[in-house]
Design a protein around this motif. Structure first.
Motif, short mmCIF file in Angstrom:
data_model
loop_
_atom_site.label_atom_id
_atom_site.label_comp_id
_atom_site.label_asym_id
_atom_site.label_seq_id
_atom_site.Cartn_x
_atom_site.Cartn_y
_atom_site.Cartn_z
N GLN A 135 0.84 -1.20 0.00
CA GLN A 135 0.00 0.00 0.00
C GLN A 135 0.88 1.26 0.00
O GLN A 135 0.56 2.25 -0.66
CB GLN A 135 -0.95 -0.02 1.21
CG GLN A 135 -1.89 1.18 1.30
CD GLN A 135 -2.80 1.33 0.07
OE1 GLN A 135 -3.10 0.37 -0.63
NE2 GLN A 135 -3.22 2.57 -0.20
N ARG A 170 1.83 1.93 -3.45
CA ARG A 170 0.74 2.56 -4.20
C ARG A 170 0.60 4.04 -3.82
O ARG A 170 0.24 4.87 -4.64
CB ARG A 170 -0.59 1.83 -3.93
CG ARG A 170 -0.69 0.50 -4.66
CD ARG A 170 -2.10 -0.07 -4.58
NE ARG A 170 -2.37 -0.67 -3.29
CZ ARG A 170 -2.05 -1.92 -2.95
NH1 ARG A 170 -1.46 -2.70 -3.83
NH2 ARG A 170 -2.32 -2.38 -1.76
N GLN A 220 -4.77 7.46 -2.38
CA GLN A 220 -4.48 6.20 -1.67
C GLN A 220 -4.40 6.41 -0.15
O GLN A 220 -4.14 5.47 0.59
CB GLN A 220 -3.16 5.61 -2.19
CG GLN A 220 -3.24 5.12 -3.63
CD GLN A 220 -4.12 3.91 -3.78
OE1 GLN A 220 -4.46 3.23 -2.80
NE2 GLN A 220 -4.53 3.61 -5.00
N ALA A 272 -5.13 3.49 2.77
CA ALA A 272 -3.97 3.15 3.62
C ALA A 272 -4.34 3.25 5.09
O ALA A 272 -4.00 2.39 5.90
CB ALA A 272 -2.80 4.09 3.30
N LEU A 304 -6.61 0.30 5.99
CA LEU A 304 -5.88 -0.97 6.03
C LEU A 304 -5.09 -1.08 7.32
O LEU A 304 -5.14 -2.10 8.02
CB LEU A 304 -4.94 -1.07 4.81
CG LEU A 304 -4.07 -2.33 4.75
CD1 LEU A 304 -4.93 -3.57 4.53
CD2 LEU A 304 -3.03 -2.23 3.63
N GLY A 364 -8.22 1.18 -4.68
CA GLY A 364 -6.81 1.12 -4.31
C GLY A 364 -6.35 -0.26 -3.88
O GLY A 364 -5.27 -0.41 -3.33
N VAL A 365 -7.18 -1.30 -4.13
CA VAL A 365 -6.77 -2.66 -3.76
C VAL A 365 -6.11 -3.29 -4.98
O VAL A 365 -6.64 -3.23 -6.08
CB VAL A 365 -8.00 -3.50 -3.34
CG1 VAL A 365 -7.59 -4.94 -3.04
CG2 VAL A 365 -8.69 -2.88 -2.15
N ASP A 366 -4.94 -3.86 -4.77
CA ASP A 366 -4.23 -4.50 -5.87
C ASP A 366 -4.78 -5.92 -6.05
O ASP A 366 -4.57 -6.77 -5.21
CB ASP A 366 -2.74 -4.54 -5.52
CG ASP A 366 -1.92 -5.18 -6.62
OD1 ASP A 366 -2.50 -5.51 -7.69
OD2 ASP A 366 -0.71 -5.37 -6.42
#
Ligand SMILES: [Zn+2]
Length: 513
Positions: free
Chosen positions: A34, A37, A265, A269, A272, A345-347
């Motif tokens: 994160q 990102r 992001q 972040a 998370l 923003g989630v990969d």
């Protein structure tokens, strides 16, 4: 002078040092991805010499990211420099961060060294590292309480020895902005080769001045700020990344500098990290708190409705705050789901998309409206459960006004299915007692909190708990539309983390700046 202020994130090192914020390696990698990102310039991944667990975390983070420079902290000792160099060996952009205390009070009571000893140790360690790599940051721990002329001498010597970045931290959170800024102006004036290196600020928030001190340092030529997501860190915490970044962005007119942070992001972040460490963000926290963009007062609301700029100095969408609009539902396909993940923003590559999509479909059956925050909670729920010792299989609870609350829990423990039941003061209490029975662990429950992620009685409930056993404190989280189930998931998550921690070698008392 460049107008680029580098963002040095130390969530994984200084941030992790705060009570209840310890993370396992997989969680650190999720944070590191994160951070990439977010486009931070530098990630301080840990303190390789402090424990085998920290070494492993630094090594894995170094392999997991490509664009940021990855650093390990190191004291001025041979074994520290060696461990740091080995841990960052595989990084695309490796670096080392060497520190030693320079204030008289630390020299006398902590190090038992003279000023000359410290000067020698600092230059020795920098020269030693320089033989292996170019990227060396040097820090004078407790700089804000160090004699300025002595500090100028150390800085000149370590620059001579090859340090490329010089950090002068306010380790104890003792400085005030005007003073901290003046210290940088003075040192940069006195130090030979000052314009060849990047100057860095590292502030603690004991007086609530971490961000203000960092901005004062920037006004005095500093071009790197060390900070953490949500401002976590020892005692009152570190400079908050989101606050310092948004202050720089919002007041560009005054400061004439910028960062490379992808601000959309920021909110993902913050969420998370909060979910991983089980520490909710206070509602009035600037930038990322629930109330940061809420307008309750009638006059304000009226103004905001007419023109957002009357009271809003920033736009919530610039920080990546989900608008909470209905985005997906029962009929949304896998493709739409993956698209939405990217927008949040989630990969998708770093996530078990199939598992998350299956969980999403289950949620759609229970809940009419699925919001962005629900999806983020699901994803974090999935990433939390890897390599677990305990797995929650089933839960039955019963309660009525006349009956004592009762719970029956079935779990898989190291591959073996076990069931136990218990009664308690409430359904959560009964369920926790049954889980303690099955797991054979009976920790002290230090904190328990429930939060509805989005509105409505069918909302996902997010439970955080903090448990303590044998001097170790770990957090657990669970998200489910049933709060007893979310509570059970949170406890099982905490017990798994406790188990993982027990298997690691105990870390020695941490040191840092
Ligand atoms: Zn610090």
């Amino acid at each position: 002078m460049t107008d680029h202020v580098r963002i040095f994130d130390t969530t994984l090192r200084d941030g992790e040092q705060s009570p209840g914020c310890t993370m396992n390696v997989d969680e650190k990698i999720a944070i590191a991805r994160q951070l990439e990102r977010l486009n931070v310039d530098i990630i301080e991944a840990g303190f390789a010499a402090s424990s085998p667990g920290d070494f492993e975390a630094v090594r894995r983070v170094a392999e997991a990211v490509t664009s940021p420079t990855v650093l390990s902290l190191s004291r001025t000792r041979d074994e520290d420099v060696d461990a740091a160099l080995r841990a960052i060996d595989q990084a695309k952009n490796p670096g080392i961060h060497i520190f030693i205390a320079t204030s008289d009070i630390h020299l006398k009571y902590k190090l038992n060294m003279t000023r000359e000893d410290v000067l020698n140790a600092a230059t020795w360690a920098v020269s030693r590292a320089k033989k292996h790599l170019d990227y060396i940051e040097f820090s004078c721990e407790d700089a804000s309480r160090t004699d300025w002329d002595y500090m100028a001498m150390i800085c000149s010597e370590v620059i001579q020895a090859g340090a490329r970045i010089i950090n002068l931290p306010d380790t104890t959170g003792h400085a005030i902005p005007e003073e901290y800024g003046r210290m940088f102006a003075y040192i940069r004036e006195k130090v030979e080769g000052a314009d060849k290196v990047i100057w860095s600020a590292h502030c603690h928030n004991d007086l609530g001045l971490g961000v203000a001190n960092s901005l004062a340092a920037i006004m005095n030529g500093v071009r790197q700020v060390e900070c953490t997501i949500n401002g976590i860190g020892e005692r009152a915490g570190n400079t908050s990344m989101e606050e310092v970044v948004m202050a720089i962005k919002t007041r560009r007119d005054l400061m004439n500098v910028k960062t490379g942070i992808e601000t959309r992001q920021i909110y993902p972040a913050s969420r998370l990290l909060s979910q991983i460490i089980g520490q909710p963000v206070p509602p009035n926290k600037p930038i990322v708190g629930d109330n940061a963009f809420a307008h309750e007062a009638g006059i304000h609301q009226d103004g905001v409705l007419k023109n957002k700029l009357t009271y809003e100095i920033m736009k919530p969408e610039d920080i990546g705050i989900p608008s909470n609009k209905l985005v997906l539902g029962k009929h949304s396909g896998r493709h739409a789901f993956i698209n939405r993940l990217s927008e949040l923003g989630v990969d998708p590559k770093a996530t078990d998309v199939e598992k998350a999509f299956a969980a999403f479909k289950v949620l759609c059956d229970k809940k009419k409206i699925v919001y962005d925050d629900d999806i983020l909670a699901l994803i974090n729920e999935e990433t939390r459960r890897t390599g677990d010792c305990f797995e929650l299989l089933d839960l039955k609870v019963g309660s009525s006004v006349r009956e004592t609350p009762h719970a029956e829990v079935t779990m898989r423990v190291m591959g073996e299915e076990r069931t136990a039941d218990a009664t308690g003061d409430g359904m959560v209490d009964a369920c926790y007692k049954a889980i303690y029975r099955i797991s054979g662990i009976n920790p002290a429950l230090e904190r328990y909190s429930v939060k509805a992620i989005t509105g409505g009685t069918d909302a996902l409930g997010e439970v955080s708990c903090l448990v303590r056993e044998n001097g170790m404190t770990v957090a657990g989280q669970g998200a489910h539309s049933d709060i007893v189930m979310a509570s059970a998931m949170a406890l099982v998550n905490a017990l798994n983390r406790l188990k993982a921690r027990e298997n690691a070698v105990a870390a020695p008392a941490s040191e840092g700046l």
